[in-house]
Design an enzyme around this catalytic site. Structure first.
Site, PDB file in Angstrom:
ATOM      1  N   THR A  44       0.515  -1.378   0.160  1.00 39.06           N
ATOM      2  CA  THR A  44       0.338  -0.415   0.058  1.00 39.06           C
ATOM      3  C   THR A  44       0.814   0.957   0.090  1.00 39.06           C
ATOM      4  O   THR A  44       0.737   2.695  -0.473  1.00 39.06           O
ATOM      5  CB  THR A  44      -0.736  -0.153   1.720  1.00 39.06           C
ATOM      6  OG1 THR A  44       0.254  -0.493   2.497  1.00 39.06           O
ATOM      7  CG2 THR A  44      -1.970  -1.286   0.825  1.00 39.06           C
ATOM      8  N   TYR A  68      15.505  -6.078  15.055  1.00 39.63           N
ATOM      9  CA  TYR A  68      14.544  -5.358  13.234  1.00 39.63           C
ATOM     10  C   TYR A  68      15.774  -6.354  12.728  1.00 39.63           C
ATOM     11  O   TYR A  68      15.702  -7.476  11.657  1.00 39.63           O
ATOM     12  CB  TYR A  68      15.120  -3.836  12.652  1.00 39.63           C
ATOM     13  CG  TYR A  68      14.321  -4.469  11.490  1.00 39.63           C
ATOM     14  CD1 TYR A  68      13.607  -4.176  11.111  1.00 39.63           C
ATOM     15  CD2 TYR A  68      15.667  -3.269  10.559  1.00 39.63           C
ATOM     16  CE1 TYR A  68      13.116  -4.379   9.294  1.00 39.63           C
ATOM     17  CE2 TYR A  68      15.358  -3.735   9.716  1.00 39.63           C
ATOM     18  CZ  TYR A  68      14.020  -3.715   8.913  1.00 39.63           C
ATOM     19  OH  TYR A  68      13.718  -3.488   7.407  1.00 39.63           O
TER      20      TYR A  68
END
Length: 251
Positions: free
Chosen positions: A15, A150
């Protein structure tokens, strides 16, 4: 004739940022693209911007039931997949001393488990000779302050990609990892806590000072490499990691 003419593609996390830029390039090269997103409003806007060669399926890849719905939708519409771009994921700047169990579970459920089960469930639809691209990160191989969690998820993804590339050679399915450096995306700014124009400019300046090319990258530059990995142009490339990082992790 584009590089992906008549191909059916899946782009997770499509998106905004890298995912949206990649979906747009895939369509420009002739593919029909299914994209995913967690928020319906943003998903609808992205599909509208991409046009008639795109379809959206709302869901969080960390939810196995959402992945099942995604695969069902693709099966119903096309019955096959030629290329999968595993982009959905994210991370936060968290010092070691502040990492919680919830942080750990959130990072690994999306970045690792989400990728794993997306690929696993997509495999029955994959055409022999197809391609899978996992979006890694320069953080997996270079120290990035306060992003150890991460980076660990992206290192795990790199390891999985190498193993999957070997497992899928019998079907001619290529699996590669595309590892960006700092890119001009909403996700990059959110991870850095840069929520206004001044903070975003500070982020760009700070990152640019560390990168040999003296700037952060653009989503379109990552998308160009994604097209290469998805197309027959990379027919003899598998198990590889390609960096799009301005030299950050290489010099």
């Amino acid at each position: 004739m584009g590089l992906l003419s008549d191909k059916v593609a899946l782009v997770t996390g499509g998106t905004a940022g890298i995912g949206l830029a990649t979906a747009r390039r895939f369509i420009e090269e002739g593919a029909f693209v299914h994209i995913t997103g967690r928020r319906q409003t943003e998903l609808d806007a992205a599909v509208e911007s991409l046009g008639t060669q795109a379809a959206g399926v709302q869901g969080d890849v960390a939810d196995p039931h959402a992945v099942d719905r995604l695969i069902s939708a693709i099966t119903h519409r096309h019955g096959r997949l030629d290329t999968v771009f595993v982009n959905a994921g994210g991370g936060s700047v968290i010092p070691l001393t502040e990492i919680t169990q919830q942080d750990y579970e959130r990072h690994f459920s999306v970045n690792v488990a989400g990728a794993l089960f997306t690929v696993q469930k997509a495999l029955p639809l994959m055409t022999d000779g197809g391609s899978i691209t996992l979006v890694g990160s320069v953080s997996a191989s270079r120290n990035v302050p306060d992003m150890s969690l991460y980076g660990a998820t992206k290192a795990a993804l790199r390891s999985l990609g190498r193993s999957w590339a070997y497992e899928l050679t019998a079907r001619g399915i290529r699996v590669n990892v595309l590892s960006p450096g700092p890119i001009d995306t909403p996700a990059s700014y959110a991870a850095a806590g840069a929520h206004d124009d001044e903070a975003r400019q500070q982020f760009r300046n700070q990152m640019g000072s560390l990168i040999p090319m003296a700037r952060i990258g653009r989503p379109e530059e990552v998308a160009a490499t994604a097209v290469f990995l998805a197309s027959d142009q990379s027919s003899f490339t598998t198990g590889a990691e390609l960096f799009v990082d301005g030299g950050l992790g290489q010099m």
